[in-house]
Design an enzyme around this catalytic site. Sequence first.
Site, mmCIF file in Angstrom:
data_model
loop_
_atom_site.group_PDB
_atom_site.id
_atom_site.type_symbol
_atom_site.label_atom_id
_atom_site.label_comp_id
_atom_site.label_asym_id
_atom_site.label_seq_id
_atom_site.Cartn_x
_atom_site.Cartn_y
_atom_site.Cartn_z
ATOM 1 N N ASP A 63 -3.129 -2.686 -5.091
ATOM 2 C CA ASP A 63 -2.176 -3.559 -4.866
ATOM 3 C C ASP A 63 -1.217 -3.989 -5.786
ATOM 4 O OD1 ASP A 63 -2.649 -4.278 -2.085
ATOM 5 O OD2 ASP A 63 -3.913 -5.936 -2.523
ATOM 6 N N HIS A 82 -0.227 -10.879 -4.940
ATOM 7 C CA HIS A 82 1.085 -10.626 -4.702
ATOM 8 C C HIS A 82 2.305 -11.713 -5.325
ATOM 9 C CE1 HIS A 82 -0.610 -7.678 -2.168
ATOM 10 N NE2 HIS A 82 -0.990 -8.495 -1.232
ATOM 11 N N HIS A 110 0.763 -1.246 0.095
ATOM 12 C CA HIS A 110 -0.073 0.120 -0.078
ATOM 13 C C HIS A 110 0.804 1.231 0.145
ATOM 14 C CE1 HIS A 110 -3.611 -2.475 2.078
ATOM 15 N NE2 HIS A 110 -3.094 -2.807 0.917
ATOM 16 N N HIS A 162 -9.110 -2.211 -5.444
ATOM 17 C CA HIS A 162 -7.982 -2.453 -4.407
ATOM 18 C C HIS A 162 -7.100 -3.362 -4.923
ATOM 19 C CE1 HIS A 162 -6.051 -2.640 -0.657
ATOM 20 N NE2 HIS A 162 -5.827 -3.687 -0.797
#
Length: 305
Positions: A241, A264, A78, A237
Site C-alpha cells: 500500500d 493512506h 494496488h 501488504h
Amino acid sequence: MLKQRTIKSLVKTVGIGLHSGRKVTLTLRPAPADTGIVFTRVDLPEAVEIPVAASAIGDTRLASVLQKDGARVSTVEHLMSACAGLGIDNLYVDVDAEEIPIMDGSAASFVFLLQSAGIEEQNALKTFIRVKKAVEVREGDKLARLEPFFGFKLSFTIDFRHPAVDKTGQTFSIDFADTSYVREIARARTFGFAHEVEALREMGLARGGSLDNAIVLDEHRMLNNEELRYGDEFVRHKILDAIGDLYVVGHPLIGAYVANKSGHGLNNQLLRALLADQEAYELVTFDRVEEAPVAFLPQAQPAFA
C-alpha cells in the site's frame, strides 16, 4: 540513460468493486513520454481525466481516492503499487466506475496485466524525486518519514493485537537493491476484521469484499481456507500500500521510507509535507545508467520490478 516506461499494447480486465460490489471494466493504454499516469472515468456523461498527484488525493479513510471536478476514482493504491514495482512512468487508466476493481486484494493481478501488455522503454529520461533531508509526519503514535538514501527501501511496523497477526512478523523492511517486488511484495493481500466488514456493509460499503479478495479475521483466527502467501503477509501488504500511496507523487522516490502504523492518509500527508519544502527534495535524471541507484538499474528491474 535510464528511460521512461509505458506498456506496449492496450489491455483490459473486468473485476468487482470492493465497496460497490458492481462489475468494473479496467482498460490500460500506452501513454506518450512525460504523460504520467492518468485515470479517466469513461462512464460519466463527459469523461473526466485525473492525473495522479499528491494534491489529487482526497478521501483516504478506506483507500486512496483520486478526485477532480466531482469525479472520484477510489482504491488506486494496488494498481499504483504495481506500476511503481514495474517502473511504469506513463499510462492511461480508463475505468467505468468510481473504483478500481479489487481483483484478489493484492497487486499481483495488476502486475500480470501490465506484464501481459508488454513493457517498453521510451526515448525520454526517467525523472526521480531524490529526498535531500528527512521529512516526518505524525498522528498520535502513528508516524511516516522519508529520509535521504541512495536507493529505495521501506520499513513498516504494524501493531494489531490479534492472535493470527501476532504469530507473524509485525515489522518488515525491504531494500529494492537486492529484493524483488514481484516475488516479495506484489502477492500480499489486503486484510480486515469480520466485525469491521459487517459495520461497513451496514453503511453500504464493502459489498464486493469476500474471502476471495481479502484476508478476513474474526476475534481469534483467519477465516480463509487458503494459507498466508507470506509468513508476514499482513505487514507486507502495508508495504505494498505504501509503495502505491507514495507513487502518486508522480515519480519514483530515491530515499528511505519508515512508518509506524501509517495508512493512506498519513502517507499522503507525508508526500504533501515533502513537496511543501523545496529544500527537502530535488528532481534528478541519470544520463549514465551506472550513476543511478542499483534498485532502478535495468538489470535490477526484475528485482524492483
